[in-house]
Every structure is written in C-alpha cells, then in structure tokens.
Write a protein that holds these residues in place. Structure first.
Motif, PDB file in Angstrom:
ATOM      1  N   PHE A 108      -2.143  -0.122  -8.956  1.00 46.13           N
ATOM      2  CA  PHE A 108      -3.554  -0.508  -8.971  1.00 46.13           C
ATOM      3  C   PHE A 108      -4.257   0.316  -7.897  1.00 46.13           C
ATOM      4  CE2 PHE A 108      -2.487  -5.129 -10.339  1.00 46.13           C
ATOM      5  CZ  PHE A 108      -2.485  -4.753 -11.674  1.00 46.13           C
ATOM      6  N   ARG A 109      -5.544   0.610  -8.134  1.00 42.08           N
ATOM      7  CA  ARG A 109      -6.335   1.268  -7.098  1.00 42.08           C
ATOM      8  C   ARG A 109      -7.613   0.483  -6.867  1.00 42.08           C
ATOM      9  NH1 ARG A 109      -8.795   7.240  -7.866  1.00 42.08           N
ATOM     10  NH2 ARG A 109     -10.308   6.082  -9.127  1.00 42.08           N
TER      11      ARG A 109
ATOM     12  N   LEU B 235      -1.944   0.501  -4.738  1.00 43.81           N
ATOM     13  CA  LEU B 235      -1.102  -0.672  -4.524  1.00 43.81           C
ATOM     14  C   LEU B 235      -0.004  -0.748  -5.573  1.00 43.81           C
ATOM     15  CD1 LEU B 235      -4.102  -3.155  -4.040  1.00 43.81           C
ATOM     16  CD2 LEU B 235      -2.893  -1.888  -2.249  1.00 43.81           C
ATOM     17  N   SER B 236       1.218  -0.951  -5.128  1.00 44.49           N
ATOM     18  CA  SER B 236       2.366  -1.026  -6.017  1.00 44.49           C
ATOM     19  C   SER B 236       3.093  -2.348  -5.785  1.00 44.49           C
ATOM     20  CB  SER B 236       3.317   0.144  -5.747  1.00 44.49           C
ATOM     21  OG  SER B 236       4.446   0.094  -6.584  1.00 44.49           O
TER      22      SER B 236
ATOM     23  N   ILE C 166       0.860  -1.181   0.000  1.00 45.23           N
ATOM     24  CA  ILE C 166       0.000   0.000   0.000  1.00 45.23           C
ATOM     25  C   ILE C 166       0.901   1.237   0.000  1.00 45.23           C
ATOM     26  CG2 ILE C 166      -1.760   1.309   1.244  1.00 45.23           C
ATOM     27  CD1 ILE C 166      -2.713  -1.329   2.475  1.00 45.23           C
ATOM     28  N   ILE C 167       0.777   2.059  -1.027  1.00 48.51           N
ATOM     29  CA  ILE C 167       1.620   3.256  -1.129  1.00 48.51           C
ATOM     30  C   ILE C 167       0.838   4.539  -0.845  1.00 48.51           C
ATOM     31  CG2 ILE C 167       3.251   2.188  -2.728  1.00 48.51           C
ATOM     32  CD1 ILE C 167       1.823   3.742  -5.012  1.00 48.51           C
ATOM     33  N   ARG C 168      -0.481   4.413  -0.768  1.00 50.26           N
ATOM     34  CA  ARG C 168      -1.293   5.608  -0.540  1.00 50.26           C
ATOM     35  C   ARG C 168      -2.701   5.189  -0.135  1.00 50.26           C
ATOM     36  NH1 ARG C 168      -2.507   9.636  -5.616  1.00 50.26           N
ATOM     37  NH2 ARG C 168      -4.344  10.730  -4.799  1.00 50.26           N
ATOM     38  N   LYS C 169      -3.310   5.931   0.780  1.00 54.39           N
ATOM     39  CA  LYS C 169      -4.709   5.731   1.164  1.00 54.39           C
ATOM     40  C   LYS C 169      -5.427   7.067   1.062  1.00 54.39           C
ATOM     41  CE  LYS C 169      -5.891   3.186   4.750  1.00 54.39           C
ATOM     42  NZ  LYS C 169      -5.950   2.518   6.086  1.00 54.39           N
ATOM     43  N   ASP C 170      -6.529   7.094   0.307  1.00 55.40           N
ATOM     44  CA  ASP C 170      -7.326   8.312   0.172  1.00 55.40           C
ATOM     45  C   ASP C 170      -8.733   8.052   0.687  1.00 55.40           C
ATOM     46  OD1 ASP C 170      -5.257   9.658  -0.963  1.00 55.40           O
ATOM     47  OD2 ASP C 170      -6.043   9.624  -3.016  1.00 55.40           O
ATOM     48  N   ILE C 171      -9.202   8.885   1.585  1.00 52.88           N
ATOM     49  CA  ILE C 171     -10.587   8.785   2.051  1.00 52.88           C
ATOM     50  C   ILE C 171     -11.482   9.422   1.000  1.00 52.88           C
ATOM     51  CG2 ILE C 171     -12.222   9.486   3.829  1.00 52.88           C
ATOM     52  CD1 ILE C 171      -9.907   9.417   5.828  1.00 52.88           C
TER      53      ILE C 171
END
Length: 428
Positions: A218-219, A174-175, A159-164
């Motif tokens: 991927f998101r 996801l990378s 997981i490289i980033r989480k956006d609400i």
C-alpha cells in the motif's frame, strides 16, 4: 418500521433541533467522553478541536428529523457512514453508548421541551437507524474479510520505503508484517492507520491510497503539518510519520474502505475529469493510474492546483504519464507564478482551479468529475458544476468536513439531487 406517532413527533422536533443543534452536539460529545472515555480513541481529536464533528452531527440530526417520513432521501448516507464506521472498527456494542448519551443530551439541553413523548420517539428513531447501520456494517466486515488478502480488525504493516514527493508531502510504502497478500481495493479508497497518541491512548487517521491497486504494497502520501498546526491533534500523526517513523517501523492498519472511488469497469464515452488541490491529489493519483490502464480509449483530463512546484507532489510522475498516454491531458494551476522557463510545455498557469479553467479544458462540460482538496476548493468546484447542471451521478467528491458547509455556502440553496459526501457525521 417506525410508528406514525414517532414519525410525527420526530419531524415536529426538527425546527427545535436546528435552532439548538450545535449546542446539543457539543454537550453530547463532552458528556460521552466524560461518561464513556473508552470510546474517545474512535474519534478524531483534530475534528473535535476544530468543531467539525459537532457541526457535522448537528446537520445529520436535523436532516434525519426533517426526512424521517422519507428515509429513502438519506439512503446514500447509510453507505458512507457504514464505510467510515468499519474503517474505525465500530462494533454493535458501541451503538447503545452513543444512543444513551444522545438521548440524555437531548433531555439536558432541551429541558422542558424534552418530554417523555419526545425522548421515547427519538429512542425509537435512533434504534431504527442503528439497526440499519449495524446490518450494513456486518455486510462490509464480511466483504472485507472474504476477498483474497482481506482481513478484519487491525493488521500489522511495516514501512518498507519512504519517498519525498515535495517539500511537504512524503509517500510511505507499507507491506504486511505477516507476508500475506493484499486485497485489491478500489482506486480512491482509504486505509485507517492506528498509532499510539501523545496521551498514551491510540489514535487513528484515514489516509487515501495513492498508488494503483493490485500491488504487493500500500502507498499513502502524507502532508506534514508545520507551523501553528504542528503541535495540534491534526498535526501529531503527520509529524510522527515524517520525523520519527522510518523504514522498518511498524504500524497497524484497517483494510481499505470508502465510498469515494472510481469504478474502472464502467464504460463511458464522455471524458473523465480529475480535479485536485494540494494533498487532495492522493486519491486521484490512484484513480489516474488505474484509469490509464483500464480505460485506454477514454479521454482523461487531470488538473492539479498547488501553491507552487516545490510543494506539489507527483508532477514528475504525471508528466511522464502524459508523454506516454495520448488520451491524457494535464494542467497545473499554481498560486504563485512558475519560475521563468520552468514550464516549457505550457501546461501550467497561475490562479485558482475555477469554472473558467475547467471549461477551457472541457468545452462541452459533459464529463464525469472527481475532485478532492481543501474546503474552499471543494465548495467552489461543487457549486460551479451544479450551476452548469451536471447530473449528480457525474459528480464525485471526497469532502473533509460538515456536509452543510459544502451545500449551503455562499447563500446557495441545497439542490434536490446531491452527490453523497464520504464522511460519517458522528466521527467526521
């Protein structure tokens, strides 16, 4: 090919299986998980608990028996089952386990009705279908591994980033851990995510990819289950993602699969209509982003139904796209009225996404329709489009549940020409 005698016997059992279908499939799953617990991680415990898998498999068995003399009618089902099986990494050695337990269940549930003739016929019929599926799945595995960035089995991602995105939905970027490239999936497809479950075994979930293909990540955009559902198998993975897994956490993924996708190479003059409700917007976001880029002259109509603006994901993104692309029209439909002055564009209303709303946006009705959302939404849209006489080739959907719930709701007859449903009846 199946023998004439096998076809005759299997077809003759169709009424009996329809009468005892769910009893048979409940017994089948209980028996298989008892005798072969190693296959349990391949099945969704949430669908088991809700009875969805049992209903789906019962319907599939009855359909196979009724159409055993006309298997071309079930041709589309082979592809959707194969895609689902590949997403769960089903292998040829799993088929004998299912076959053995299915035949034993038929014998144990039907009792004296399960004569040697019946069991032998079903053994031949199951083997015939298994060979077809194994062959197609081998092709899919080969295709996934053969494209640039493709792979078979499970691949490590971080997981490289989480956006609400809303009060209930969060996006996870996801990378690949290995730093390699990613395959260019089809907009609308899903990945399979594997994590360790609460019982120590692994558990898998399918999540639609919500971004456009061709990027270095991927998101997925996941709705968190809260309230009574939070502690159930259905809520375990979503709560794990939302509450426990952060940037840097690692997961295992299967390469993108799925039969529900938008082919951006097709050129049509008729409008493209994307209909979503709730978190069903995720595959349609991938389609929307891809279509705007690949189909610059095509009219695109995007409709998203949600409880309210706070729970709705991607509104800001979609509004920005609507202001950028003149061929995109957008409408939001809320269960609750918007706050005073909240919608200055007039692009939202209160109520259900229904035939009246769709017709107001697509007066001529002739369009390509893609839709995804909760079962009641799906059922209503599906039957509205059928009532309009929209050809099956222009109706595309992602339905989470037994197919018969979609086709036989509200006492309506099943039409002769039907779009396929992108779920495997065994694994639902």
């Amino acid at each position: 090919m199946l023998s004439e005698e096998t076809i005759k016997v299997v077809k003759a059992t169709a009424p009996i299986l329809e009468e005892h279908g769910e009893t048979l499939t409940r017994h089948f799953y209980k028996r298989m998980f008892s005798h072969n617990p190693e296959v349990a991680p391949l099945f969704n415990p949430a669908n088991q608990a809700a009875g969805l898998q049992q209903k789906a498999l019962a319907g599939a068995i009855c359909a196979y028996a009724a159409n055993i003399d006309n298997l071309e009618a079930l041709g589309g089902a082979v592809e959707l089952i194969a895609q689902k099986h590949v997403s769960l990494q089903i292998q040829p050695e799993h088929y004998p386990i299912v076959g053995e337990n299915l035949l034993a269940s038929i014998s144990e549930v039907l009792g004296e009705g399960a004569t040697d003739e019946v069991i032998n016929a079903w053994a031949e019929a199951y083997g015939f279908l298994a060979d077809i599926l194994i062959g197609r799945e081998e092709q899919v595995y080969s295709e996934l591994a053969g494209v640039p960035g493709g792979w078979n089995g499970f691949r490590g991602f971080r997981i490289i980033r989480k956006d609400i995105e809303s009060t209930v939905i969060t996006s996870f970027y996801l990378s690949p851990v290995d730093g390699g490239e990613l395959p260019e999936y089809k907009p609308g497809q899903y990945i399979t995510l594997r994590v360790k479950g609460p019982d120590g075994y692994t558990t898998m979930r399918n999540y639609s990819l919500s971004d456009k293909p061709g990027q270095d990540h991927f998101r997925i955009s996941v709705k968190r289950e809260t309230g009574p559902g939070a502690g159930t198998p259905d809520g375990y993975v979503s709560n794990l993602l939302h509450a426990e897994l952060g940037v840097g956490s690692e997961l295992e993924l299967v390469a993108p699969c799925g039969e529900f996708f938008l082919d951006v190479t097709e050129k049509h003059q008729r409008p493209l209509v994307l209909l979503a409700a709730g978190v069903g917007v995720t595959p349609l976001m991938s389609m929307l982003l891809s279509a705007l880029e690949a189909m610059p002259g095509r009219e695109i109509i995007f409709v998203h139904g949600a409880q309210d603006e706070k729970s709705q994901a991607f509104r800001g993104t979609v509004d920005a796209l609507a202001s950028q692309y003149p061929n995109l029209r957008v409408h939001y439909r809320y269960d609750e009225p918007a706050a005073a002055g909240a919608d200055r564009s007039g692009s939202s209303s209160t109520g259900l996404v229904d035939a009246e709303l769709i017709e107001s946006l697509v007066p001529k009705r002739d369009a390509d329709y893609y839709f995804c959302g909760p079962q009641p939404f799906m059922i209503n849209i599906y039957h509205d489009l059928l009532a309009w006489g929209i050809p099956a080739a222009q109706v595309h959907l992602e339905f989470f549940g037994p197919r018969q719930a979609l086709e036989k709701s509200a006492g309506q007859d099943v039409p002769e020409a039907q779009p396929e449903v992108s779920r495997c009846p065994v694994h639902a």
